[in-house]
Scaffold this active site. Structure first.
Site, PDB file in Angstrom:
ATOM      1  N   ASP A  95     -18.007 -11.023 -48.850  1.00 48.79           N
ATOM      2  CA  ASP A  95     -18.116 -10.176 -47.662  1.00 48.79           C
ATOM      3  C   ASP A  95     -19.132 -10.784 -46.698  1.00 48.79           C
ATOM      4  O   ASP A  95     -20.020 -11.537 -47.114  1.00 48.79           O
ATOM      5  CB  ASP A  95     -18.550  -8.758 -48.041  1.00 48.79           C
ATOM      6  CG  ASP A  95     -18.480  -7.807 -46.852  1.00 48.79           C
ATOM      7  OD1 ASP A  95     -17.387  -7.660 -46.275  1.00 48.79           O
ATOM      8  OD2 ASP A  95     -19.517  -7.223 -46.490  1.00 48.79           O
TER       9      ASP A  95
ATOM     10  N   GLU B 263     -21.491  -9.964 -42.857  1.00 45.07           N
ATOM     11  CA  GLU B 263     -21.874  -9.142 -41.711  1.00 45.07           C
ATOM     12  C   GLU B 263     -22.007 -10.094 -40.533  1.00 45.07           C
ATOM     13  O   GLU B 263     -22.375 -11.263 -40.700  1.00 45.07           O
ATOM     14  CB  GLU B 263     -23.185  -8.403 -41.960  1.00 45.07           C
ATOM     15  CG  GLU B 263     -23.141  -7.398 -43.107  1.00 45.07           C
ATOM     16  CD  GLU B 263     -22.138  -6.268 -42.904  1.00 45.07           C
ATOM     17  OE1 GLU B 263     -21.822  -5.954 -41.723  1.00 45.07           O
ATOM     18  OE2 GLU B 263     -21.665  -5.718 -43.906  1.00 45.07           O
TER      19      GLU B 263
ATOM     20  N   HIS C 271     -24.761  -2.567 -39.448  1.00 47.21           N
ATOM     21  CA  HIS C 271     -25.451  -3.289 -40.528  1.00 47.21           C
ATOM     22  C   HIS C 271     -26.970  -3.127 -40.527  1.00 47.21           C
ATOM     23  O   HIS C 271     -27.618  -3.364 -41.546  1.00 47.21           O
ATOM     24  CB  HIS C 271     -25.086  -4.780 -40.508  1.00 47.21           C
ATOM     25  CG  HIS C 271     -25.316  -5.475 -39.206  1.00 47.21           C
ATOM     26  ND1 HIS C 271     -26.559  -5.619 -38.625  1.00 47.21           N
ATOM     27  CD2 HIS C 271     -24.436  -6.103 -38.366  1.00 47.21           C
ATOM     28  CE1 HIS C 271     -26.452  -6.305 -37.500  1.00 47.21           C
ATOM     29  NE2 HIS C 271     -25.170  -6.605 -37.313  1.00 47.21           N
TER      30      HIS C 271
ATOM     31  N   HIS D 191     -23.838  -0.912 -43.915  1.00 51.08           N
ATOM     32  CA  HIS D 191     -23.066  -2.024 -44.452  1.00 51.08           C
ATOM     33  C   HIS D 191     -24.019  -3.165 -44.813  1.00 51.08           C
ATOM     34  O   HIS D 191     -24.920  -3.498 -44.055  1.00 51.08           O
ATOM     35  CB  HIS D 191     -22.051  -2.528 -43.416  1.00 51.08           C
ATOM     36  CG  HIS D 191     -20.902  -1.606 -43.202  1.00 51.08           C
ATOM     37  ND1 HIS D 191     -19.594  -1.998 -43.369  1.00 51.08           N
ATOM     38  CD2 HIS D 191     -20.860  -0.311 -42.844  1.00 51.08           C
ATOM     39  CE1 HIS D 191     -18.801  -0.977 -43.105  1.00 51.08           C
ATOM     40  NE2 HIS D 191     -19.551   0.051 -42.783  1.00 51.08           N
TER      41      HIS D 191
ATOM     42  N   ASP E 188     -21.626  -4.582 -50.413  1.00 53.57           N
ATOM     43  CA  ASP E 188     -20.189  -4.370 -50.204  1.00 53.57           C
ATOM     44  C   ASP E 188     -19.362  -5.264 -51.131  1.00 53.57           C
ATOM     45  O   ASP E 188     -18.299  -4.849 -51.624  1.00 53.57           O
ATOM     46  CB  ASP E 188     -19.817  -4.644 -48.746  1.00 53.57           C
ATOM     47  CG  ASP E 188     -20.288  -3.523 -47.818  1.00 53.57           C
ATOM     48  OD1 ASP E 188     -20.887  -2.561 -48.318  1.00 53.57           O
ATOM     49  OD2 ASP E 188     -20.064  -3.622 -46.602  1.00 53.57           O
TER      50      ASP E 188
END
Length: 242
Positions: free
Chosen positions: A8, A10, A58, A153, A158
């Site tokens: 994942d 950001e 985030h 997030h 995640d």
């Protein structure tokens, strides 16, 4: 050995093509569907500020990222970690698009060159649960994965949640893994042959009340269809029209 990386990111915003960059990268390693603890987690200096809407998602400030390494400085470590693995991503087009742009900026081939393949759990979930919400949070709720610690997030968190979601989405594959262990001479559960010929299964007949209830339901369906139900045709001895 089956090696998978749950991945994942950001980012500073939603468009890699318009200059947005990766600011955080989280990877969780699975070997034979088991967490190994050999994870990779990096914050990156994107050389630009995050959009305001992205900051709300985030919570990673521009100031925090200023002393972090740039993608070009850690690309070798990232690719060495990912090399040859199968990559699991939720909404893969987004993360792979950003990775491809970062690799392009440092003169490297696309991400697919380095890995054995990419699994998109969003596409998988849409096929399994059509018409339902299939965000990571929605899947956690549906599959019983505890996401109570997810207020913002974060790439590593995640990825850890997605690893649990993926295992639950593919739980039926456990039987295949056991079969593989047997064929490979592993120490896993062994196949046992059972002779079923001596087993007599009881036959449970419907009661008069159950039969009457069944006929009542059939009659209601027959009435609603205007007498066109197929079983009435067979009951009368007529041949069904294809």
């Amino acid at each position: 050995m089956s090696r998978q990386i749950v991945f994942d990111t950001e980012t500073t915003g939603l468009s890699a093509e318009n200059g947005d960059r990766i600011i955080e990268l989280g990877c969780v390693e699975l070997v034979n569907r088991k967490l190994t603890g050999n994870n990779l987690h990096l914050y990156l200096n994107p050389e630009r500020d995050s959009h305001e809407d992205a900051l709300k998602v985030h919570g990673i400030s521009n100031e925090f990222l200023k002393d972090k390494p740039k993608f070009a400085e850690v690309v070798e470590d990232i690719l060495a970690y990912m090399q040859g693995a199968e990559i699991i991503i939720h909404n893969a087009a987004f993360d792979v698009g950003f990775l491809n742009k970062e690799l392009e900026l440092v003169g490297r081939p696309p991400f697919a060159t380095y890995v054995s393949g990419v699994i998109d759990t969003l596409a998988m979930a849409k096929e399994m649960f059509p018409g339902k919400r299939n965000s990571l949070d929605a899947l956690c709720d549906r599959l019983g994965v505890d996401n109570s610690g997810r207020t913002l997030h974060g790439a590593l968190l995640d990825a850890e949640l997605l690893a649990d979601v993926y295992i639950n989405l593919t739980r039926g594959q456990d039987a295949l893994l056991i079969a593989d262990d047997v064929q490979d001479g592993g120490t896993g559960p062994q196949a046992v042959q059972i002779d079923l010929r001596g087993i007599v299964l009881p036959v449970l007949r419907a009661s008069e009340a159950e039969l009457a209830g069944h006929q009542e339901v059939l009659a209601q369906i027959d009435k609603a269809s205007g007498g066109k139900t197929i079983w009435r045709t067979f009951e009368s001895g007529e041949k069904a029209v294809p």
